[in-house]
Design a protein around this motif. Sequence first.
Motif, mmCIF file in Angstrom:
data_model
loop_
_atom_site.group_PDB
_atom_site.id
_atom_site.type_symbol
_atom_site.label_atom_id
_atom_site.label_comp_id
_atom_site.label_asym_id
_atom_site.label_seq_id
_atom_site.Cartn_x
_atom_site.Cartn_y
_atom_site.Cartn_z
ATOM 1 N N VAL A 3 57.897 54.652 40.085
ATOM 2 C CA VAL A 3 56.927 54.402 39.070
ATOM 3 C C VAL A 3 57.399 53.201 38.876
ATOM 4 O O VAL A 3 56.885 52.889 37.297
ATOM 5 C CB VAL A 3 57.311 55.362 38.166
ATOM 6 N N ASP A 4 59.131 52.784 38.688
ATOM 7 C CA ASP A 4 59.691 51.922 38.422
ATOM 8 C C ASP A 4 58.446 50.685 38.731
ATOM 9 O O ASP A 4 59.443 49.193 38.537
ATOM 10 C CB ASP A 4 60.736 52.036 38.404
ATOM 11 N N GLU A 23 54.199 58.409 45.040
ATOM 12 C CA GLU A 23 54.617 58.362 46.036
ATOM 13 C C GLU A 23 55.628 58.024 47.325
ATOM 14 O O GLU A 23 55.948 58.125 48.234
ATOM 15 C CB GLU A 23 53.443 58.651 47.111
ATOM 16 N N HIS A 24 56.356 57.350 46.128
ATOM 17 C CA HIS A 24 57.409 56.379 46.548
ATOM 18 C C HIS A 24 58.873 56.857 45.803
ATOM 19 O O HIS A 24 58.779 57.106 45.014
ATOM 20 C CB HIS A 24 57.178 55.298 47.189
ATOM 21 N N ILE A 25 60.014 56.076 46.509
ATOM 22 C CA ILE A 25 61.282 56.502 46.520
ATOM 23 C C ILE A 25 62.171 55.503 46.637
ATOM 24 O O ILE A 25 61.970 54.388 48.004
ATOM 25 C CB ILE A 25 62.135 57.904 46.332
ATOM 26 N N ARG A 26 63.140 54.671 45.763
ATOM 27 C CA ARG A 26 63.679 53.772 46.110
ATOM 28 C C ARG A 26 64.767 53.676 46.420
ATOM 29 O O ARG A 26 66.011 54.294 45.630
ATOM 30 C CB ARG A 26 63.570 52.030 45.017
ATOM 31 N N PHE A 27 65.705 53.816 48.373
ATOM 32 C CA PHE A 27 67.205 54.426 47.540
ATOM 33 C C PHE A 27 67.876 53.043 48.264
ATOM 34 O O PHE A 27 67.344 51.657 48.480
ATOM 35 C CB PHE A 27 67.174 54.685 49.703
ATOM 36 N N LEU A 81 58.288 60.729 39.840
ATOM 37 C CA LEU A 81 59.494 60.426 38.533
ATOM 38 C C LEU A 81 60.316 61.857 38.504
ATOM 39 O O LEU A 81 61.446 62.057 38.505
ATOM 40 C CB LEU A 81 58.636 59.995 37.168
ATOM 41 N N SER A 82 59.705 62.859 38.272
ATOM 42 C CA SER A 82 60.103 64.260 37.898
ATOM 43 C C SER A 82 60.835 64.352 39.617
ATOM 44 O O SER A 82 62.190 65.625 39.819
ATOM 45 C CB SER A 82 59.181 65.207 37.645
ATOM 46 N N PHE A 83 60.437 64.035 41.083
ATOM 47 C CA PHE A 83 60.927 64.310 42.092
ATOM 48 C C PHE A 83 62.366 64.012 42.185
ATOM 49 O O PHE A 83 63.461 64.620 41.843
ATOM 50 C CB PHE A 83 60.509 63.909 43.040
ATOM 51 N N CYS A 84 62.362 62.704 41.428
ATOM 52 C CA CYS A 84 64.081 62.369 41.385
ATOM 53 C C CYS A 84 64.500 62.672 40.472
ATOM 54 O O CYS A 84 66.157 62.965 40.465
ATOM 55 C CB CYS A 84 63.727 60.497 41.120
ATOM 56 N N LEU A 133 56.208 64.665 50.711
ATOM 57 C CA LEU A 133 57.067 65.737 49.376
ATOM 58 C C LEU A 133 56.802 65.935 48.156
ATOM 59 O O LEU A 133 56.989 66.423 47.673
ATOM 60 C CB LEU A 133 58.140 65.216 49.506
ATOM 61 N N THR A 134 56.158 64.650 47.860
ATOM 62 C CA THR A 134 55.905 64.515 46.061
ATOM 63 C C THR A 134 54.718 63.741 46.335
ATOM 64 O O THR A 134 54.556 62.813 46.535
ATOM 65 C CB THR A 134 56.818 63.924 45.262
ATOM 66 N N SER A 135 53.983 64.082 44.926
ATOM 67 C CA SER A 135 53.188 62.849 44.289
ATOM 68 C C SER A 135 53.220 62.651 43.001
ATOM 69 O O SER A 135 52.989 61.520 42.217
ATOM 70 C CB SER A 135 51.928 63.527 44.357
#
Length: 400
Positions: free
Chosen positions: A357-358, A366-370, A339-342, A334-336
């Motif tokens: 990125v945190d 490429e990662h997101i924390r839920f 930060l801007s995706f979130c 979905l994204t690379s």
Amino acid sequence: MNKMRTMSGSSQRSTEIRPFQVMAILAEAQALQAQGHDIIHLEVGEPDFPTPEPMIEAAVTALRAGHTGYTPALGLPALREKLAEYYETRFGVTLNPARIVLTPGASGALLLLTAARLNPGDQLMLADPGYPCNRHFARVFEAHGQLVPSGPEYKYQLTPQHLRDNWQPTTKAALVASPANPTGTVLSLGELDALAQEARAHNGELWVDEIYQGLNYADKPETVLSVADDAVVLNSFSKFFGMTGWRLGWAVVQEADVPVMDTLAQNLFLAPPTPAQHAALAAFTPEVMTILEERRQILAERRDYLLQALPELGFEVPVAPEGAFYVYADASRLTSDSLSFCSRILRETGVAVTPGVDFGDYRAGEHIRFAFTTGLPRLKEAMGRLKDWLETQRLEGDGR
Ligand SMILES: Cc1ncc(COP(=O)(O)O)c(C=O)c1O
């Protein structure tokens, strides 16, 4: 001219400490909320349950009884003993209470430990992704975080092979977290034992952050002390016991290292917070343990839901979290640019999540924390909004 000062007067070290992106996301989420938008918070790394009532009562009673002064710098002897009993009854580990050092949060424990153990130029080996403050603590003492990229094939954790390949003469210790933030992955006792052996082979130390201990969904919680009595443990009342705001944690160190921790604690913060220690004294009753177990089950249910819902949206979860309250999702389809995706997700759907990125550099875009620190109905609502949003993104993409 003093080289340690920048033009603005800030120290060099302070300018090298990166802010949390999640704080910017949180600030934006709060601003949107203030404008009347309905924001669902999946970015916050703290339980949505209050401190169990009997612990609050114990603190209030202690305050009313006049316990408002300093405690010893290492904490109340009675609480150090209670913690030692907890290690015995829950983990079968016999521990001299004198080795337990109470601190303002695990953060306070890490501060004392980095001050006590790291010399300028030393390195502290850490997995990337990982809890970002660790390397910053090292930096404050003129040491460095030595980031080792680790992917799903290693559960995003350090392995003995990582230690072998990366250990340098300046590496003083390796720090792992189990369960980990941001991935929720857990190291087995066998894996912890192997890491401890490898650290010893380099005359180094293994530090284990067990702050999410108790929030386990696959196997029962463990401590590295069951297999490596020489490992240093960091822990806290923040997460499992629901006490983030009270600021109380602890470290388990060797007896020989206690005096230096005592001296540092006296100088850096005099003592851990007194009301928090009185609340914690009431934590180990069957009544409180029942409350905490009910909460763990609620978190487990949320975790199972996300593990089913996220892949349906296009997020991959290559390693299911076995602890903590996070899902670290691979969003590479979905994204690379996490930060801007979130940031777009927040503005366009009202769902706040944390960009990879945190937590380091390795495939962080490429990662997101839920964080599943929100009730199931709101989690479902969040997934619904994301589904609709991703659908419009796809349609717009097709239309282009
Ligand atoms: C892995 C890890 N270690 C340590 C901490 C510090 O927690 P505290 O100072 O509240 O005990 C956190 C907080 O989120 C964390 O995620």
